[in-house]
Design a protein around this motif. Structure first.
Motif, mmCIF file in Angstrom:
data_model
loop_
_atom_site.group_PDB
_atom_site.id
_atom_site.type_symbol
_atom_site.label_atom_id
_atom_site.label_comp_id
_atom_site.label_asym_id
_atom_site.label_seq_id
_atom_site.Cartn_x
_atom_site.Cartn_y
_atom_site.Cartn_z
ATOM 1 N N GLN A 59 15.752 0.626 10.096
ATOM 2 C CA GLN A 59 14.818 0.451 11.204
ATOM 3 C C GLN A 59 15.114 1.448 12.318
ATOM 4 O OE1 GLN A 59 12.121 -1.570 11.522
ATOM 5 N NE2 GLN A 59 12.397 -2.142 9.377
ATOM 6 N N PRO A 68 -2.201 -2.512 7.588
ATOM 7 C CA PRO A 68 -0.917 -2.127 8.209
ATOM 8 C C PRO A 68 -0.839 -0.663 8.610
ATOM 9 C CG PRO A 68 -0.670 -2.479 5.832
ATOM 10 C CD PRO A 68 -2.017 -3.008 6.218
ATOM 11 N N LYS A 78 7.816 -0.165 9.411
ATOM 12 C CA LYS A 78 7.335 -1.009 8.314
ATOM 13 C C LYS A 78 7.299 -0.212 7.014
ATOM 14 C CE LYS A 78 3.527 -4.010 6.887
ATOM 15 N NZ LYS A 78 4.429 -5.139 6.610
#
Length: 260
Positions: free
Chosen positions: A164, A96, A138
């Protein structure tokens, strides 16, 4: 005259035959050399000598080189000639924190892996650990515990639309500005459900909103440069921009809170 010509031809025939023989010998030697080169190539390709000897990782800061190598699937038992760059890059991109990766094969048996990591734009306090937030929003819930030193800390946030959007704003904020921020607290109120309180490393408090935060906070250095040296207070970056110094008692209270 006729006899003279015959004599000359008879003398040249042995020389021509010798030249043909030498040419044939050279050609035979070339074929034999080529055969042995091909044979050696096949033997080399099938032997441990063709295995990868060096795997070099660069560009990584937060991801351990051992993790990158493990993801690549390449070991020192892997044949150098069987390493497919596109496949290795695809495997490493599964991490990631990896944004880009480039694999280079260097003859005779070295593999270079160049990693471009995603930017850590903040850390969120989760119980007793700090979880990194990447520039794509993330949250790395399984990251190794670390003490934040390269990005601000988010306090009072929960995963959702607000965090976010905050991540997007921070991703668009220059690193030079991020380095000035200590903490960002989520402090919604009746007039602004996206209100935030930002504590800067120089002791100044910033009252702002999530919307257009990146656009407004970039002016922070120029605004502060116009204040009195050592001034402490609240810099408002909501609808309008203005600085409100702490009252004497309020400033002492703020200092006490910071000490706690």
């Amino acid at each position: 005259m006729g006899k003279g010509k015959v004599v000359v031809l008879e003398e040249r025939v042995p020389k021509l035959k010798e030249q043909r023989r030498q040419r044939a010998n050279r050609l035979l030697i070339a074929y034999i050399a080529l055969f042995f080169m091909l044979l050696l190539g096949v033997v080399y390709a099938q032997s441990p000598l063709s295995n990868v000897a060096v795997i070099h990782v660069e560009g990584n800061h937060h991801i351990a080189s051992e993790d990158v190598i493990q993801l690549s699937g390449v070991t020192k038992k892997t044949s150098f000639w069987k390493v497919k760059k596109a496949e290795v890059e695809q495997r490493i991109k599964q991490h990631p924190e990896v944004e880009e990766v480039h694999v280079k094969k260097r003859i005779p048996n070295r593999i270079d892996i160049v990693v471009v990591e995603r930017k850590r734009i903040a850390y969120i306090l989760d119980k007793h650990s700090f979880l990194p937030i990447l520039d794509n929003g993330k949250v790395l819930t399984h990251a190794k515990r670390t003490i934040p030193s390269d990005a601000p800390i988010l306090v009072g946030w929960k995963e959702g639309e607000a965090i976010q959007e905050m991540a997007t704003q921070l991703a668009n904020t220059p690193s030079s500005i991020l380095n000035l921020i200590s903490e960002i607290h989520y402090t919604p109120n009746s007039s602004d459900q996206r209100h935030i309180t930002v504590y800067m490393n120089d002791g100044i408090e910033v009252s702002a909103t999530v919307d257009r935060f990146a656009e407004k906070i970039v002016h922070y250095p120029s605004i502060v440069s116009q204040l009195q040296p050592g001034a402490k207070g609240v810099l408002h970056l909501e609808m309008s921009t203005y600085f409100k110094p702490y009252e004497a008692d309020e400033g002492n209270d703020k200092n006490d809170e910071n000490k706690r």
